[in-house]
Each structure stands twice: as C-alpha cells, then as structure tokens.
Design an enzyme around this catalytic site. Structure first.
Site, PDB file in Angstrom:
ATOM      1  N   ASP A 163     -13.978  -1.162   3.789  1.00  8.07           N
ATOM      2  CA  ASP A 163     -13.033  -1.343   4.889  1.00  8.07           C
ATOM      3  C   ASP A 163     -13.683  -0.747   6.141  1.00  8.07           C
ATOM      4  O   ASP A 163     -14.328  -1.468   6.931  1.00  8.07           O
ATOM      5  CB  ASP A 163     -11.711  -0.642   4.491  1.00  8.07           C
ATOM      6  CG  ASP A 163     -10.666  -0.570   5.593  1.00  8.07           C
ATOM      7  OD1 ASP A 163     -10.984  -0.882   6.745  1.00  8.07           O
ATOM      8  OD2 ASP A 163      -9.511  -0.172   5.314  1.00  8.07           O
ATOM      9  N   LYS A 198      -9.947  -6.619   8.602  1.00  2.00           N
ATOM     10  CA  LYS A 198      -8.831  -6.203   9.462  1.00  2.00           C
ATOM     11  C   LYS A 198      -9.141  -6.646  10.874  1.00  2.00           C
ATOM     12  O   LYS A 198     -10.216  -6.313  11.410  1.00  2.00           O
ATOM     13  CB  LYS A 198      -8.688  -4.685   9.469  1.00  2.00           C
ATOM     14  CG  LYS A 198      -8.004  -4.098   8.255  1.00  2.00           C
ATOM     15  CD  LYS A 198      -7.855  -2.608   8.439  1.00  2.00           C
ATOM     16  CE  LYS A 198      -7.312  -1.977   7.177  1.00  2.00           C
ATOM     17  NZ  LYS A 198      -7.579  -0.525   7.160  1.00  2.00           N
ATOM     18  N   GLY A 207      -4.257  -4.141   6.408  1.00  5.25           N
ATOM     19  CA  GLY A 207      -3.172  -3.930   7.372  1.00  5.25           C
ATOM     20  C   GLY A 207      -3.317  -2.592   8.051  1.00  5.25           C
ATOM     21  O   GLY A 207      -3.982  -1.686   7.540  1.00  5.25           O
ATOM     22  N   LYS A 252      -3.125   5.157  -2.421  1.00  2.00           N
ATOM     23  CA  LYS A 252      -4.072   5.972  -1.668  1.00  2.00           C
ATOM     24  C   LYS A 252      -4.529   7.115  -2.570  1.00  2.00           C
ATOM     25  O   LYS A 252      -3.696   7.718  -3.276  1.00  2.00           O
ATOM     26  CB  LYS A 252      -3.383   6.529  -0.415  1.00  2.00           C
ATOM     27  CG  LYS A 252      -3.054   5.463   0.611  1.00  2.00           C
ATOM     28  CD  LYS A 252      -4.313   4.884   1.239  1.00  2.00           C
ATOM     29  CE  LYS A 252      -3.968   3.905   2.353  1.00  2.00           C
ATOM     30  NZ  LYS A 252      -5.184   3.392   3.020  1.00  2.00           N
ATOM     31  N   LYS A 255      -1.391  -0.996  -4.128  1.00  2.00           N
ATOM     32  CA  LYS A 255      -2.561  -0.185  -3.771  1.00  2.00           C
ATOM     33  C   LYS A 255      -2.096   1.256  -3.612  1.00  2.00           C
ATOM     34  O   LYS A 255      -1.092   1.513  -2.951  1.00  2.00           O
ATOM     35  CB  LYS A 255      -3.151  -0.715  -2.461  1.00  2.00           C
ATOM     36  CG  LYS A 255      -4.221   0.165  -1.830  1.00  2.00           C
ATOM     37  CD  LYS A 255      -4.943  -0.591  -0.717  1.00  2.00           C
ATOM     38  CE  LYS A 255      -4.926   0.162   0.597  1.00  2.00           C
ATOM     39  NZ  LYS A 255      -5.659  -0.544   1.665  1.00  2.00           N
ATOM     40  N   GLU A 295     -11.498   0.973  -2.781  1.00  2.00           N
ATOM     41  CA  GLU A 295     -11.776   0.693  -1.370  1.00  2.00           C
ATOM     42  C   GLU A 295     -12.292   1.948  -0.670  1.00  2.00           C
ATOM     43  O   GLU A 295     -11.684   3.014  -0.759  1.00  2.00           O
ATOM     44  CB  GLU A 295     -10.452   0.215  -0.747  1.00  2.00           C
ATOM     45  CG  GLU A 295     -10.517  -0.223   0.697  1.00  2.00           C
ATOM     46  CD  GLU A 295      -9.124  -0.686   1.175  1.00  2.00           C
ATOM     47  OE1 GLU A 295      -8.251  -1.013   0.335  1.00  2.00           O
ATOM     48  OE2 GLU A 295      -8.905  -0.681   2.393  1.00  2.00           O
ATOM     49  N   SER A 345       0.858  -1.179   0.000  1.00  2.00           N
ATOM     50  CA  SER A 345       0.000   0.000   0.000  1.00  2.00           C
ATOM     51  C   SER A 345       0.896   1.232   0.000  1.00  2.00           C
ATOM     52  O   SER A 345       1.731   1.388   0.885  1.00  2.00           O
ATOM     53  CB  SER A 345      -0.894  -0.038   1.246  1.00  2.00           C
ATOM     54  OG  SER A 345      -1.649   1.142   1.341  1.00  2.00           O
ATOM     55  N   ASP A 397      -7.465   3.155  -2.584  1.00  2.00           N
ATOM     56  CA  ASP A 397      -8.150   3.249  -1.298  1.00  2.00           C
ATOM     57  C   ASP A 397      -8.309   4.727  -0.946  1.00  2.00           C
ATOM     58  O   ASP A 397      -7.317   5.456  -0.880  1.00  2.00           O
ATOM     59  CB  ASP A 397      -7.308   2.550  -0.220  1.00  2.00           C
ATOM     60  CG  ASP A 397      -7.985   2.513   1.140  1.00  2.00           C
ATOM     61  OD1 ASP A 397      -9.133   2.987   1.254  1.00  2.00           O
ATOM     62  OD2 ASP A 397      -7.355   2.007   2.103  1.00  2.00           O
TER      63      ASP A 397
HETATM   64  O1  SMG Z   1      -0.271  -2.165   6.885  1.00  2.00           O
HETATM   65  O2  SMG Z   1       0.593  -1.956   4.895  1.00  2.00           O
HETATM   66  C1  SMG Z   1      -0.168  -1.616   5.786  1.00  2.00           C
HETATM   67  C2  SMG Z   1      -1.062  -0.410   5.537  1.00  2.00           C
HETATM   68  C3  SMG Z   1      -2.190  -0.753   4.644  1.00  2.00           C
HETATM   69  O3  SMG Z   1      -3.209   1.100   3.568  1.00  2.00           O
HETATM   70  C4  SMG Z   1      -3.183   0.393   4.549  1.00  2.00           C
HETATM   71  N1  SMG Z   1      -4.012   0.573   5.590  1.00  2.00           N
HETATM   72  O4  SMG Z   1      -7.266   1.907   5.117  1.00  2.00           O
HETATM   73  O5  SMG Z   1      -6.416   0.107   4.412  1.00  2.00           O
HETATM   74  C5  SMG Z   1      -6.293   1.159   5.016  1.00  2.00           C
HETATM   75  C6  SMG Z   1      -5.000   1.610   5.641  1.00  2.00           C
HETATM   76  C7  SMG Z   1      -5.189   2.024   7.068  1.00  2.00           C
HETATM   77  C8  SMG Z   1      -3.965   2.514   7.714  1.00  2.00           C
HETATM   78  S1  SMG Z   1      -3.446   4.002   7.077  1.00  2.00           S
HETATM   79  C9  SMG Z   1      -2.261   4.635   8.093  1.00  2.00           C
HETATM   80 MG    MG Z   2      -8.513   0.873   3.689  1.00  2.00          MG
END
Ligand code: SMG
Ligand code: MG
Length: 370
Positions: free
Chosen positions: A238, A262, A290, A163, A161, A213, A135, A188
């Site tokens: 999510d 999660k 994650g 953001k 992924k 997402e 991500s 996401d």
């Molecule tokens: O653990 O690699 C990881 C982060 C994966 O993008 C990730 N998590 O919304 O899915 C999500 C985000 C939440 C944490 S953002 C700091």
């Molecule tokens: Mg997410």
C-alpha cells in the site's frame, strides 16, 4: 470548459467509532473537498489526506497550502482544463498526491457531468456492483474485536481486514479465526513492523490470510521481497506504491504479488487506472483501498473498483460504517456489494445543507494569474 472558480471546502466529520491503526487513532476526519465551478457546471473532488502526517508525509493542512499556492493557480491557468490535463499542470510540484488527486477528481467530475458520462464508464469500468469488505481497527480488547467483526459479518460483509501491529497480531487473529473459521480475512500493518520482526510476521501464515498488507516501512522493498520468499501468505503493498513506476519496481523486486490502489496515494484516478492496466497486463491482482472517504471520494473509489483487474474485495464499506450522516446520498451495502453510480460524473450530489450543518468552511481561491 472554463474554470470560473475553485473553492476549498473543509469539514470535520466525526466517525461513528474510533479507528485505530499502528500509527494512531482517527476519531474525526479532517475532510478536504475541492469544488470547481465552470462555465459548463460544477465538479467535486476529495483530497484523501489525513489531519496528521502519520499514514504518509502529506497532511490536510499541507494539502490546503499547496493547493492554494501552486496547484489551483496552475490548473486555473490552463487554457483548456480537463481531467487529463491536471496531472501535467501540477507536475512541477513534487508529492502532494492527495491534493492533486482531489483537484483532478473535481475537474474530471465537472467535465464528465457536462457530457453526461459516468466516472465508471470513462475509466473503463465493467461491473455494475463491486465486492467490498470492511477494515476493522485495533480495539481496546480482543472480545471487542470479535464483537465488532460479528457485527460487520451480520451486516453482510464477507471479507474482513484486521489492523495488526507489534503486540496486536497472533492473539487477536487467533480469536477472530476461531470465531469465524471460514471468513475471508486479511491483515494490514501500516508499516508497523521492522525487517527484524520477520519471525513474528512470518508466523501469521497459520491464519490462512488472503494477504498481508504493508508489513514494513515503504522503502523496504528488499525486506518485503525476503519476507515474500519466506511466507505462503501473499504480500500486498500500500504505502510503498506511489505510481505505476513504483508498482512495477516492487513487482520486479518480488516485494509483493498484490497491489493496493488508492486514488489519493497515487495522485489521482487516472494514475490509478494506469497502475491497474500495468498490473493486469502482468496478471497481478489489484484492489481498491480506502482512506475513510466521504461520499465524494467513495464515489470515485467505487467507479475505479469497477474495472476488471480489481479482483479482491475493496476497502470501500457502506457510508454508515463511517458516518451518521454522509455529505452525499449514502452508499448502501447489498449483500457484500456496493452499486456503481451510473449518473453523470461521480453520480452523487453533495448536500450543501449537511455541509453547513457540520460547520464546513468554504474558501474561494483567487486566480492569481488572471
Ligand atoms: O476507508 O474503510 C476505509 C479504511 C480502510 O484500512 C483502511 N485504510 O492503510 O489501508 C490502509 C488504511 C489507511 C487509513 S487508516 C486511518
Ligand atoms: Mg493499508
């Protein structure tokens, strides 16, 4: 099994690079671990809350308070504490799912270590290695984003992924897509768009994404359903999914066709398995999200993602994507996979000297009821 002591361990862990999302930037992880000491051995768990209540309502300081005051005493009062019994003991407390998940993980770890059984085996895992992706946060420039993606692809990650948020969507996606035409990509938004942004979000169809997402706020199930009807790209939820009930309601409403699971968001590995099972029964694919976990939470995530319904690559990257030095033995990338720990319990060992070097604090909980 008898719980002799519960310790709350906090440690500030600097990330190897800042991680920016639509709700803010993480530079240091405010890690909260639960360590249970029983007459049959120890167990560890991780509360995946963040320092600020920006991803969801829970934040680490609040999780500590709730654990101290209600959750730990409730579990210490159990005559036969088991992983299975934790959720019931904590039921009176509403919310605080990351806190509950960390406590359940620690008790289950102690229980499984004592009988020599791995998390993966206990949860019903069927794989010895899981497919993972990475991500990638929002970067200062589009060039930096393309360079970060290039770095991760050369490390071996075969699913990326990105953001996104209003003002950081089609343009960066176009750049990444043109540099990597065949790369499996997903995005996401962390609830960063409003239903009124439907046109902007629907336009992301052109980038051939695996899924989008959580475009809208968690409660906007109808708006997600309307978006799903309008887009080719599958919608994954999510933040909207807090339990098996939430997952079924969202699916019934047509708000998503893929579910991100999660552990910390849904209250533990056991609720995670229930969501997996219910989705699998309906033929709905799930994948493991994650929360920038240390090796402790990562071990639980990897075990969970070894269940058969986890058919999309997980947001579980190798330890070096997050930490210069993890607090357990590091998880390594092999191709685009991570091996599932086979040892008892979580199958990892917490390195107390690393915790001490990082300035961890240890707070022993007194059993108020004893
Ligand atoms: O653990 O690699 C990881 C982060 C994966 O993008 C990730 N998590 O919304 O899915 C999500 C985000 C939440 C944490 S953002 C700091
Ligand atoms: Mg997410």
């Amino acid at each position: 099994m008898r719980i002799e002591q519960v310790e709350l361990v906090r440690v500030a862990m600097p990330l190897v690079r800042p991680f920016r999302t639509s709700f803010g930037v993480q530079e240091t992880r405010d890690v909260l671990l639960v360590h249970v000491v029983t007459d049959m051995g120890d167990g560890w768990g991780e509360c995946a809350s963040h320092a600020e209540p920006f991803y969801n309502e829970e934040f680490t300081e609040s999780a500590v308070m709730v654990l101290r005051r209600w959750l730990v005493p409730a579990v210490m009062a159990l005559s036969d504490p088991t992983g299975d019994a934790v959720a019931g003991a904590c039921k009176q407390v509403k919310g605080y799912r990351a806190a509950k998940a960390g406590l359940e993980m620690a008790v289950l770890d102690a229980e499984l270590r004592a009988i020599g059984r791995s998390f993966a085996e206990h949860l019903g895992g069927t794989r010895t290695a899981i497919d993972v992706g990475v991500s990638v946060g929002i970067t200062p420039t589009i060039d930096e984003l393309v360079e970060q993606v290039r770095g991760y692809v050369s490390d071996g990650y075969r699913r990326v992924k990105l953001k996104v948020m209003p003002g950081w969507d089609a343009e960066p996606l176009r750049a990444v897509r043109s540099a990597f035409p065949d790369l499996p990509l997903q995005v996401d938004a962390n609830a960063g768009y409003e239903p009124a942004d439907v046109g902007t979000v629907a336009a992301l169809d052109e980038f051939d994404l695996l899924m989008i997402e959580q475009p809208y706020p968690p409660d906007e199930l109808q708006a997600h359903a309307a978006l799903a009807a309008r887009m080719h790209t599958p919608i994954c939820l999510d933040e909207s999914i807090l339990s098996v009930g939430h997952a079924m309601t969202a699916l019934d409403a047509g708000a998503c066709s893929i579910v991100n699971i999660k552990v910390g968001r849904v209250g533990g590995v056991l609720e995670s398995v229930r969501i997996h099972d219910a989705c699998r029964e309906r033929g709905v694919p799930v994948w493991c999200g994650g929360m920038l976990e240390t090796g402790v939470g990562r071990a639980a995530n990897v075990a969970l993602a070894s269940l058969p319904g986890f058919t999309f690559a997980a947001d579980i990257s190798a330890s070096d994507r997050y930490w210069r030095r993890d607090i357990t033995e590091p998880f390594q990338l092999v191709g685009s996979t991570i091996a599932v720990p086979g040892g008892p319990g979580l199958g990892v060992t917490v390195d107390l000297s690393t915790l001490n070097d990082l300035g961890a604090t240890f707070e022993t909980q007194v059993d108020l009821l004893r």
